[in-house]
Design a protein around this motif. Structure first.
Motif, PDB file in Angstrom:
ATOM      1  N   VAL A  61       0.850  -1.186   0.000  1.00 37.50           N
ATOM      2  CA  VAL A  61       0.000   0.000   0.000  1.00 37.50           C
ATOM      3  C   VAL A  61       0.887   1.237   0.000  1.00 37.50           C
ATOM      4  O   VAL A  61       1.769   1.374   0.841  1.00 37.50           O
ATOM      5  CB  VAL A  61      -0.929   0.005   1.238  1.00 37.50           C
ATOM      6  N   GLU A  62       0.624   2.130  -0.940  1.00 39.03           N
ATOM      7  CA  GLU A  62       1.408   3.355  -1.024  1.00 39.03           C
ATOM      8  C   GLU A  62       1.097   4.245   0.177  1.00 39.03           C
ATOM      9  O   GLU A  62      -0.037   4.340   0.624  1.00 39.03           O
ATOM     10  CB  GLU A  62       1.050   4.083  -2.317  1.00 39.03           C
ATOM     11  N   ALA A  63       2.128   4.909   0.664  1.00 37.34           N
ATOM     12  CA  ALA A  63       1.959   5.793   1.818  1.00 37.34           C
ATOM     13  C   ALA A  63       1.046   6.953   1.463  1.00 37.34           C
ATOM     14  O   ALA A  63       1.077   7.445   0.336  1.00 37.34           O
ATOM     15  CB  ALA A  63       3.316   6.327   2.260  1.00 37.34           C
ATOM     16  N   PRO A  64       0.230   7.383   2.399  1.00 34.35           N
ATOM     17  CA  PRO A  64      -0.609   8.555   2.131  1.00 34.35           C
ATOM     18  C   PRO A  64       0.266   9.781   1.909  1.00 34.35           C
ATOM     19  O   PRO A  64       1.389   9.851   2.386  1.00 34.35           O
ATOM     20  CB  PRO A  64      -1.451   8.704   3.391  1.00 34.35           C
ATOM     21  N   TYR A  65      -0.268  10.760   1.202  1.00 31.83           N
ATOM     22  CA  TYR A  65       0.478  11.975   0.906  1.00 31.83           C
ATOM     23  C   TYR A  65       0.872  12.680   2.195  1.00 31.83           C
ATOM     24  O   TYR A  65       0.071  12.826   3.105  1.00 31.83           O
ATOM     25  CB  TYR A  65      -0.371  12.927   0.060  1.00 31.83           C
ATOM     26  N   THR A  66       2.118  13.057   2.280  1.00 38.21           N
ATOM     27  CA  THR A  66       2.608  13.823   3.408  1.00 38.21           C
ATOM     28  C   THR A  66       3.164  15.124   2.877  1.00 38.21           C
ATOM     29  O   THR A  66       4.010  15.122   1.989  1.00 38.21           O
ATOM     30  CB  THR A  66       3.711  13.053   4.162  1.00 38.21           C
ATOM     31  N   GLU A  67       2.673  16.214   3.418  1.00 31.60           N
ATOM     32  CA  GLU A  67       3.133  17.526   2.981  1.00 31.60           C
ATOM     33  C   GLU A  67       4.604  17.698   3.321  1.00 31.60           C
ATOM     34  O   GLU A  67       5.070  17.192   4.330  1.00 31.60           O
ATOM     35  CB  GLU A  67       2.325  18.603   3.698  1.00 31.60           C
ATOM     36  N   PRO A  68       5.328  18.432   2.487  1.00 33.50           N
ATOM     37  CA  PRO A  68       6.723  18.731   2.849  1.00 33.50           C
ATOM     38  C   PRO A  68       6.751  19.461   4.185  1.00 33.50           C
ATOM     39  O   PRO A  68       5.940  20.334   4.451  1.00 33.50           O
ATOM     40  CB  PRO A  68       7.178  19.652   1.713  1.00 33.50           C
ATOM     41  N   GLY A  69       7.666  19.079   5.047  1.00 34.54           N
ATOM     42  CA  GLY A  69       7.784  19.708   6.351  1.00 34.54           C
ATOM     43  C   GLY A  69       6.850  19.144   7.401  1.00 34.54           C
ATOM     44  O   GLY A  69       6.879  19.568   8.546  1.00 34.54           O
ATOM     45  N   PHE A  70       6.016  18.175   7.034  1.00 35.98           N
ATOM     46  CA  PHE A  70       4.994  17.661   7.947  1.00 35.98           C
ATOM     47  C   PHE A  70       5.613  17.015   9.181  1.00 35.98           C
ATOM     48  O   PHE A  70       5.176  17.216  10.284  1.00 35.98           O
ATOM     49  CB  PHE A  70       4.115  16.670   7.200  1.00 35.98           C
ATOM     50  N   TYR A  71       6.642  16.216   8.977  1.00 39.54           N
ATOM     51  CA  TYR A  71       7.307  15.552  10.089  1.00 39.54           C
ATOM     52  C   TYR A  71       8.720  16.090  10.266  1.00 39.54           C
ATOM     53  O   TYR A  71       9.624  15.350  10.592  1.00 39.54           O
ATOM     54  CB  TYR A  71       7.353  14.041   9.864  1.00 39.54           C
ATOM     55  N   GLY A  72       8.902  17.346  10.023  1.00 43.51           N
ATOM     56  CA  GLY A  72      10.227  17.938  10.183  1.00 43.51           C
ATOM     57  C   GLY A  72      11.126  17.641   9.003  1.00 43.51           C
ATOM     58  O   GLY A  72      12.333  17.786   9.099  1.00 43.51           O
ATOM     59  N   MET A  73      10.537  17.202   7.859  1.00 40.09           N
ATOM     60  CA  MET A  73      11.346  16.971   6.674  1.00 40.09           C
ATOM     61  C   MET A  73      11.917  18.296   6.213  1.00 40.09           C
ATOM     62  O   MET A  73      11.297  19.330   6.387  1.00 40.09           O
ATOM     63  CB  MET A  73      10.495  16.360   5.554  1.00 40.09           C
ATOM     64  N   LYS A  74      13.071  18.280   5.609  1.00 36.08           N
ATOM     65  CA  LYS A  74      13.754  19.505   5.250  1.00 36.08           C
ATOM     66  C   LYS A  74      13.390  20.002   3.865  1.00 36.08           C
ATOM     67  O   LYS A  74      13.991  20.936   3.376  1.00 36.08           O
ATOM     68  CB  LYS A  74      15.261  19.300   5.346  1.00 36.08           C
ATOM     69  N   SER A  75      12.396  19.425   3.231  1.00 35.73           N
ATOM     70  CA  SER A  75      12.085  19.790   1.861  1.00 35.73           C
ATOM     71  C   SER A  75      11.202  21.016   1.754  1.00 35.73           C
ATOM     72  O   SER A  75      10.930  21.469   0.672  1.00 35.73           O
ATOM     73  CB  SER A  75      11.427  18.606   1.143  1.00 35.73           C
ATOM     74  N   GLY A  76      10.707  21.570   2.835  1.00 33.35           N
ATOM     75  CA  GLY A  76       9.914  22.781   2.741  1.00 33.35           C
ATOM     76  C   GLY A  76       8.893  22.872   3.850  1.00 33.35           C
ATOM     77  O   GLY A  76       8.744  21.951   4.645  1.00 33.35           O
ATOM     78  N   PRO A  77       8.197  23.990   3.901  1.00 32.63           N
ATOM     79  CA  PRO A  77       7.209  24.173   4.966  1.00 32.63           C
ATOM     80  C   PRO A  77       5.952  23.367   4.720  1.00 32.63           C
ATOM     81  O   PRO A  77       5.652  23.017   3.592  1.00 32.63           O
ATOM     82  CB  PRO A  77       6.907  25.676   4.898  1.00 32.63           C
ATOM     83  N   ALA A  78       5.254  23.079   5.790  1.00 29.26           N
ATOM     84  CA  ALA A  78       3.990  22.344   5.673  1.00 29.26           C
ATOM     85  C   ALA A  78       2.917  23.276   5.147  1.00 29.26           C
ATOM     86  O   ALA A  78       2.832  24.426   5.547  1.00 29.26           O
ATOM     87  CB  ALA A  78       3.580  21.798   7.030  1.00 29.26           C
ATOM     88  N   VAL A  79       2.104  22.785   4.239  1.00 29.58           N
ATOM     89  CA  VAL A  79       1.019  23.569   3.693  1.00 29.58           C
ATOM     90  C   VAL A  79      -0.087  23.641   4.715  1.00 29.58           C
ATOM     91  O   VAL A  79      -0.517  22.622   5.242  1.00 29.58           O
ATOM     92  CB  VAL A  79       0.509  22.924   2.374  1.00 29.58           C
ATOM     93  N   GLY A  80      -0.547  24.833   5.046  1.00 26.20           N
ATOM     94  CA  GLY A  80      -1.642  24.981   5.997  1.00 26.20           C
ATOM     95  C   GLY A  80      -1.274  24.686   7.422  1.00 26.20           C
ATOM     96  O   GLY A  80      -2.107  24.437   8.251  1.00 26.20           O
ATOM     97  N   ALA A  81       0.016  24.684   7.741  1.00 23.14           N
ATOM     98  CA  ALA A  81       0.456  24.348   9.094  1.00 23.14           C
ATOM     99  C   ALA A  81       0.681  25.587   9.938  1.00 23.14           C
ATOM    100  O   ALA A  81       1.320  25.534  10.954  1.00 23.14           O
ATOM    101  CB  ALA A  81       1.723  23.521   9.039  1.00 23.14           C
ATOM    102  N   GLY A  82       0.187  26.718   9.512  1.00 25.12           N
ATOM    103  CA  GLY A  82       0.380  27.926  10.292  1.00 25.12           C
ATOM    104  C   GLY A  82       1.558  28.711   9.751  1.00 25.12           C
ATOM    105  O   GLY A  82       1.814  28.720   8.553  1.00 25.12           O
ATOM    106  N   PRO A  83       2.343  29.333  10.634  1.00 21.52           N
ATOM    107  CA  PRO A  83       3.447  30.149  10.173  1.00 21.52           C
ATOM    108  C   PRO A  83       4.509  29.312   9.494  1.00 21.52           C
ATOM    109  O   PRO A  83       4.701  28.139   9.807  1.00 21.52           O
ATOM    110  CB  PRO A  83       3.968  30.795  11.463  1.00 21.52           C
ATOM    111  N   LEU A  84       5.216  29.911   8.547  1.00 23.17           N
ATOM    112  CA  LEU A  84       6.280  29.212   7.840  1.00 23.17           C
ATOM    113  C   LEU A  84       7.432  28.988   8.793  1.00 23.17           C
ATOM    114  O   LEU A  84       7.804  29.842   9.572  1.00 23.17           O
ATOM    115  CB  LEU A  84       6.747  30.023   6.632  1.00 23.17           C
TER     116      LEU A  84
END
Length: 177
Positions: free
Chosen positions: A149-172
């Motif tokens: 089963v493919e992993a559900p979509y995870t926004e960049p930055g969702f778990y502290g990933m360094k690829s960018g800020p989380a979308v809709g997660a508040g302040p950048l």
């Protein structure tokens, strides 16, 4: 006046009668063991009275049964237990529908953009973010069972990933190494 057929009164009535029968108790014996009057037991069994949850729990316990809550897939619901992780500094419970974040990082609390002191715990108010986080967490727990089963979509930055800020997660939040 008996409650309408198929309603809560009839379900409670049927459960109590079945439990009493299995325990081989008369109404008077059940009333004595369950600390109720025999008239109350009779009114519950006839559907005239819908007992409180505490009363029903006592009567079923007197018959050797307990109340259990299950979901549509017959999985038992475990009660929430208070722990230091579910209580704030004043020993109040956090809202049950929110996942508590212990030791929030910069940007995980709304007050960060105002320079307020960060609390030792907080939670996400954005329901969409919480639902995506829970879906991802459920997938991670069950990954051994559902390997294809493919992993559900995870926004960049969702778990502290360094690829960018989380979308809709508040302040950048800028993450530096």
């Amino acid at each position: 006046m008996a409650l309408e057929s198929g309603g809560l009164g009839s379900a409670v009535s049927g459960l109590l009668r079945a439990a009493r029968r299995r325990a081989d108790l008369s109404q008077r014996q059940l009333a004595k063991k369950g600390r109720a009057s025999h008239g109350t037991v009779g009114r519950i069994e006839s559907g005239e009275l819908v007992p409180s949850l505490a009363m029903m729990e006592r009567l079923l316990a007197a018959c050797g049964f307990r109340i259990v809550v299950v979901d549509q897939r017959e999985r038992k619901l475990q009660p929430m237990v208070d722990s230091d992780n579910t209580l704030d500094g004043a020993r109040r419970r956090f809202p049950a529908h929110l996942d508590v974040i212990l030791d929030p990082l910069f940007g995980e609390w709304w007050g960060d953009i105002y320079g307020l002191a960060r609390p030792p715990e907080t939670f996400y108010r954005d329901r969409g973010r919480r639902d995506r986080q829970r879906l991802r967490s459920q997938w991670e727990v069950r990954v051994a069972r559902f390997r294809r089963v493919e992993a559900p979509y995870t926004e960049p930055g969702f778990y502290g990933m360094k690829s960018g800020p989380a979308v809709g997660a508040g302040p950048l939040v800028s993450v530096s190494t």
